[in-house]
Design a protein around this motif. Structure first.
Motif, PDB file in Angstrom:
ATOM      1  N   ASP A   1     -13.120   4.743  12.506  1.00 37.98           N
ATOM      2  CA  ASP A   1     -12.947   3.330  12.147  1.00 37.98           C
ATOM      3  C   ASP A   1     -14.026   2.499  12.828  1.00 37.98           C
ATOM      4  OD1 ASP A   1     -11.742   0.606  11.817  1.00 37.98           O
ATOM      5  OD2 ASP A   1     -10.048   1.768  11.081  1.00 37.98           O
TER       6      ASP A   1
ATOM      7  N   ILE B   1       1.115  -3.079  -0.564  1.00 36.13           N
ATOM      8  CA  ILE B   1       1.847  -2.345   0.477  1.00 36.13           C
ATOM      9  C   ILE B   1       2.035  -3.259   1.694  1.00 36.13           C
ATOM     10  CG2 ILE B   1       1.906  -0.240   1.862  1.00 36.13           C
ATOM     11  CD1 ILE B   1       1.865   0.054  -1.312  1.00 36.13           C
TER      12      ILE B   1
ATOM     13  N   LEU C   1      -9.453   6.026   3.764  1.00 38.69           N
ATOM     14  CA  LEU C   1      -8.869   4.687   3.616  1.00 38.69           C
ATOM     15  C   LEU C   1      -9.826   3.575   4.032  1.00 38.69           C
ATOM     16  CD1 LEU C   1      -6.340   6.716   4.163  1.00 38.69           C
ATOM     17  CD2 LEU C   1      -5.088   4.615   4.462  1.00 38.69           C
TER      18      LEU C   1
ATOM     19  N   PHE D   1      -4.171  -0.919   8.977  1.00 38.16           N
ATOM     20  CA  PHE D   1      -2.732  -1.037   8.745  1.00 38.16           C
ATOM     21  C   PHE D   1      -2.159   0.276   8.208  1.00 38.16           C
ATOM     22  CE2 PHE D   1      -0.030  -2.331   4.935  1.00 38.16           C
ATOM     23  CZ  PHE D   1       1.173  -2.153   5.605  1.00 38.16           C
ATOM     24  N   ILE D   2      -2.530   0.675   6.994  1.00 33.78           N
ATOM     25  CA  ILE D   2      -1.938   1.896   6.427  1.00 33.78           C
ATOM     26  C   ILE D   2      -2.427   3.122   7.201  1.00 33.78           C
ATOM     27  CG2 ILE D   2      -1.705   3.326   4.337  1.00 33.78           C
ATOM     28  CD1 ILE D   2      -2.163   0.785   2.657  1.00 33.78           C
TER      29      ILE D   2
ATOM     30  N   TYR E   1     -14.715  -5.756  -5.218  1.00 39.98           N
ATOM     31  CA  TYR E   1     -13.765  -4.793  -4.652  1.00 39.98           C
ATOM     32  C   TYR E   1     -13.197  -3.895  -5.746  1.00 39.98           C
ATOM     33  CZ  TYR E   1      -9.338  -3.290  -2.459  1.00 39.98           C
ATOM     34  OH  TYR E   1      -8.287  -2.574  -1.978  1.00 39.98           O
TER      35      TYR E   1
ATOM     36  N   LYS F   1     -13.899   0.088  -6.243  1.00 36.71           N
ATOM     37  CA  LYS F   1     -12.791   1.064  -6.177  1.00 36.71           C
ATOM     38  C   LYS F   1     -12.736   1.867  -7.475  1.00 36.71           C
ATOM     39  CE  LYS F   1     -10.758   0.461  -2.136  1.00 36.71           C
ATOM     40  NZ  LYS F   1     -10.382   1.517  -1.192  1.00 36.71           N
TER      41      LYS F   1
ATOM     42  N   THR G   1     -11.790  -4.574  10.394  1.00 33.68           N
ATOM     43  CA  THR G   1     -10.491  -5.236  10.206  1.00 33.68           C
ATOM     44  C   THR G   1      -9.363  -4.470  10.913  1.00 33.68           C
ATOM     45  OG1 THR G   1     -10.209  -4.098   8.077  1.00 33.68           O
ATOM     46  CG2 THR G   1     -11.040  -6.359   7.988  1.00 33.68           C
ATOM     47  N   GLY G   2      -9.665  -3.269  11.390  1.00 31.08           N
ATOM     48  CA  GLY G   2      -8.671  -2.484  12.126  1.00 31.08           C
ATOM     49  C   GLY G   2      -8.647  -2.884  13.596  1.00 31.08           C
TER      50      GLY G   2
END
Ligand code: NAD
Length: 311
Positions: free
Chosen positions: A31, A179, A76, A11-12, A149, A153, A35-36
């Motif tokens: 990628d 976002i 990302l 997404f981003i 998660y 991070k 999930t992309g």
């Protein structure tokens, strides 16, 4: 700039690829399409300034090879989403820790500028007014993080910080707060696309819990240019910076807003958290960024209002 965007079909990441190519930069997207989606970047594939490599950040040789061609790295790629992380905590941890280590190591060897996408989750269960980057509680207790998660991070941030201070890696950490924008699909916590889809199809709008929990939603169109500005701002090196929106809304208020904007007559149905996410899940009552550091560093001022984001 010749940039590697890991998670570039996400997404981003895909919006970042669009922005970079439009502004005259060359981009390689890496990628694994977990999930992309190829459809997110299909419109770029004929552009000579863009290429996409399907592969994993866990493949250290591939990462090194791609980074060697670049002067800038936007990292990302990550295992994301409540369901992915709750269902596969160790696999998510491996991607988010080892994958990041591969990317940072390669960026440091290449002396490429490096940006890592982090999250408001590193603030843990913290309902304060405007979460600020100077909060000492960050990483104070990774074992008390809500899930792997957040812990991963937080540790990624620490590794990036160590590389920045010990190897001189020019590095910036962006902490995203909810976002939203086009191409955001999937099963994880994406409340706005879910509400809109439910409203448009006349299904009940499902609000977890009472809906009193409050959030600030940020537009991907505000955040992406800020990422590029931060990567090139000399003052942002080795800094963690909040990015998001300013307008706070309760989840019930959001459901009402979506109903009004779509003209839908869907009912609002409250569902217990346990039913949505399983036992042990706790949501935070409030998550709101203090954006003054981003404003100070690059003049960040989100322009899209909540209604623009919803529509
Ligand atoms: P996304 O799922 O759309 O993007 C993540 C991308 O990473 C996907 O395209 C996925 O296929 C890819 N990926 C996953 N594992 C990979 C691997 N091993 N190798 C290569 N690619 C891999 O999610 P997003 O919302 O665009 O998130 C982008 C980044 O921003 C993530 O790091 C996420 O943690 C962070 N973030 C996003 C938000 C938000 O509100 N969207 C909030 C906080 C943090």
């Amino acid at each position: 700039m010749k940039a590697l965007v890991t998670g570039g079909a996400g997404f981003i990441g895909s919006h970042l690829c669009d922005y970079l190519v439009t502004h005259g930069h060359s981009v390689v997207a890496l990628d694994d399409l977990s999930t992309g989606h190829v459809s997110n970047i299909a419109h770029l594939t004929d552009d000579p300034a863009f290429s996409m490599v399907q592969g994993s950040i866990l493949d250290a040789d591939l990462v090194r090879e791609l980074v060697a061609e670049c002067d800038s790295v936007f990292h990302l790629a990550a295992a994301v989403g409540v369901h992915t992380i709750v269902d596969q905590p160790l696999r998510s941890l491996r991607t988010n820790l080892h994958g990041t280590e591969n990317v940072i190591e390669a960026a440091a060897a290449q002396r490429a500028r490096f940006l890592i996408a982090s999250t408001s989750e590193v603030y843990g269960k913290n309902d304060s007014d405007g979460l600020t980057e100077n909060d000492d509680r960050i990483l104070g207790s990774p074992l008390k993080s809500r899930w792997s998660y957040a812990a991963a991070k937080g540790l990624d941030e620490l590794v990036a910080h160590i590389y920045a201070t010990e190897s001189g890696l020019p590095c910036v950490i962006t902490r995203f707060f909810n976002i939203v924008g086009p191409r955001q699909t999937g099963r994880y916590g994406m409340v706005i696309p879910r509400f809109v889809q439910q409203a448009l199809s006349g299904e009940p709008i499902t609000v977890y819990g009472e809906g009193t929990q409050r959030r600030c939603f940020g537009s991907v169109f505000d955040v992406v240019p800020a990422m590029v500005q931060l990567l090139t701002a000399p003052t942002a090196t080795s800094t963690a910076v909040n990015l998001g929106g300013r307008e706070e809304v309760s989840i019930k208020g959001l459901a009402d807003r979506v109903l009004e904007l779509t003209g839908s007559s869907s009912e609002i149905r409250h569902i217990p958290y346990q039913e949505a996410y399983g036992d042990g899940y706790e949501d935070m009552q409030r998550r709101m960024p203090d954006l003054s550091l981003a404003s100070e560093l690059i003049g960040y001022a989100p322009r899209r209002a909540l209604d623009d984001i919803i529509t």
